[in-house]
Motif scaffolding. Sequence first.
Motif, PDB file in Angstrom:
ATOM      1  N   LEU A   1      41.536  36.771  33.022  1.00 32.95           N
ATOM      2  CA  LEU A   1      41.194  38.189  33.127  1.00 32.95           C
ATOM      3  C   LEU A   1      39.882  38.443  33.863  1.00 32.95           C
ATOM      4  N   LEU A   2      38.946  37.500  33.844  1.00 33.84           N
ATOM      5  CA  LEU A   2      37.636  37.746  34.439  1.00 33.84           C
ATOM      6  C   LEU A   2      37.276  36.799  35.578  1.00 33.84           C
ATOM      7  N   ILE A   3      37.372  35.524  35.371  1.00 37.81           N
ATOM      8  CA  ILE A   3      36.883  34.553  36.352  1.00 37.81           C
ATOM      9  C   ILE A   3      37.786  34.488  37.577  1.00 37.81           C
ATOM     10  N   ARG A   4      39.063  34.320  37.381  1.00 34.64           N
ATOM     11  CA  ARG A   4      39.997  34.144  38.505  1.00 34.64           C
ATOM     12  C   ARG A   4      40.043  35.353  39.443  1.00 34.64           C
ATOM     13  N   PRO A   5      40.145  36.588  38.922  1.00 32.32           N
ATOM     14  CA  PRO A   5      40.149  37.737  39.839  1.00 32.32           C
ATOM     15  C   PRO A   5      38.845  37.860  40.640  1.00 32.32           C
ATOM     16  N   ASN A   6      37.722  37.535  40.020  1.00 35.82           N
ATOM     17  CA  ASN A   6      36.444  37.585  40.728  1.00 35.82           C
ATOM     18  C   ASN A   6      36.396  36.538  41.841  1.00 35.82           C
ATOM     19  N   GLN A   7      36.941  35.361  41.596  1.00 32.11           N
ATOM     20  CA  GLN A   7      36.989  34.325  42.630  1.00 32.11           C
ATOM     21  C   GLN A   7      37.872  34.762  43.791  1.00 32.11           C
ATOM     22  N   LYS A   8      38.997  35.439  43.508  1.00 34.07           N
ATOM     23  CA  LYS A   8      39.879  35.927  44.568  1.00 34.07           C
ATOM     24  C   LYS A   8      39.180  36.979  45.422  1.00 34.07           C
ATOM     25  N   ARG A   9      38.470  37.920  44.766  1.00 36.58           N
ATOM     26  CA  ARG A   9      37.740  38.948  45.516  1.00 36.58           C
ATOM     27  C   ARG A   9      36.661  38.328  46.385  1.00 36.58           C
ATOM     28  N   GLN A  10      35.946  37.331  45.863  1.00 38.27           N
ATOM     29  CA  GLN A  10      34.882  36.678  46.626  1.00 38.27           C
ATOM     30  C   GLN A  10      35.469  35.930  47.827  1.00 38.27           C
ATOM     31  N   LYS A  11      36.609  35.296  47.653  1.00 35.69           N
ATOM     32  CA  LYS A  11      37.255  34.583  48.750  1.00 35.69           C
ATOM     33  C   LYS A  11      37.702  35.558  49.840  1.00 35.69           C
ATOM     34  N   GLN A  12      38.252  36.713  49.444  1.00 38.84           N
ATOM     35  CA  GLN A  12      38.667  37.728  50.418  1.00 38.84           C
ATOM     36  C   GLN A  12      37.457  38.274  51.170  1.00 38.84           C
ATOM     37  N   ARG A  13      36.358  38.509  50.458  1.00 40.32           N
ATOM     38  CA  ARG A  13      35.144  39.032  51.104  1.00 40.32           C
ATOM     39  C   ARG A  13      34.584  38.023  52.095  1.00 40.32           C
ATOM     40  N   ASN A  14      34.547  36.748  51.725  1.00 42.27           N
ATOM     41  CA  ASN A  14      34.056  35.711  52.632  1.00 42.27           C
ATOM     42  C   ASN A  14      34.939  35.606  53.877  1.00 42.27           C
ATOM     43  N   ALA A  15      36.256  35.743  53.714  1.00 44.69           N
ATOM     44  CA  ALA A  15      37.166  35.701  54.856  1.00 44.69           C
ATOM     45  C   ALA A  15      36.932  36.908  55.760  1.00 44.69           C
TER      46      ALA A  15
END
Length: 92
Positions: A21-35
């Motif tokens: 609920l917290l860690i995985r969605p934040n990692q996905k958003r960070q990966k999209q932002r870096n891309a």
Amino acid sequence: MSAGMQQILLWVVMFAIFYFLLIRPNQKRQKQRNAMLAALKKGDRIITIGGLHGTIDLINEENNTIVVNAGGQKLTFEKMAVQSVVGENVQK
């Protein structure tokens, strides 16, 4: 099942819920932002975190220069200050 085993199982379930609920969605958003930041190129229309709209004129490793509106003024921002890309590759 013993009380110790139930307690360990409870901690594992709580960690799994916390992760999904917290860690995985934040990692996905960070990966999209870096891309998105890595894909920035000259001519992209962007919006900065401060709300300024402009067109990228030059990109360096640490910062990019954007041309703001029709005035032709150049402002220098860090790449991390880019919030979103609203249009792609609008060359003059």
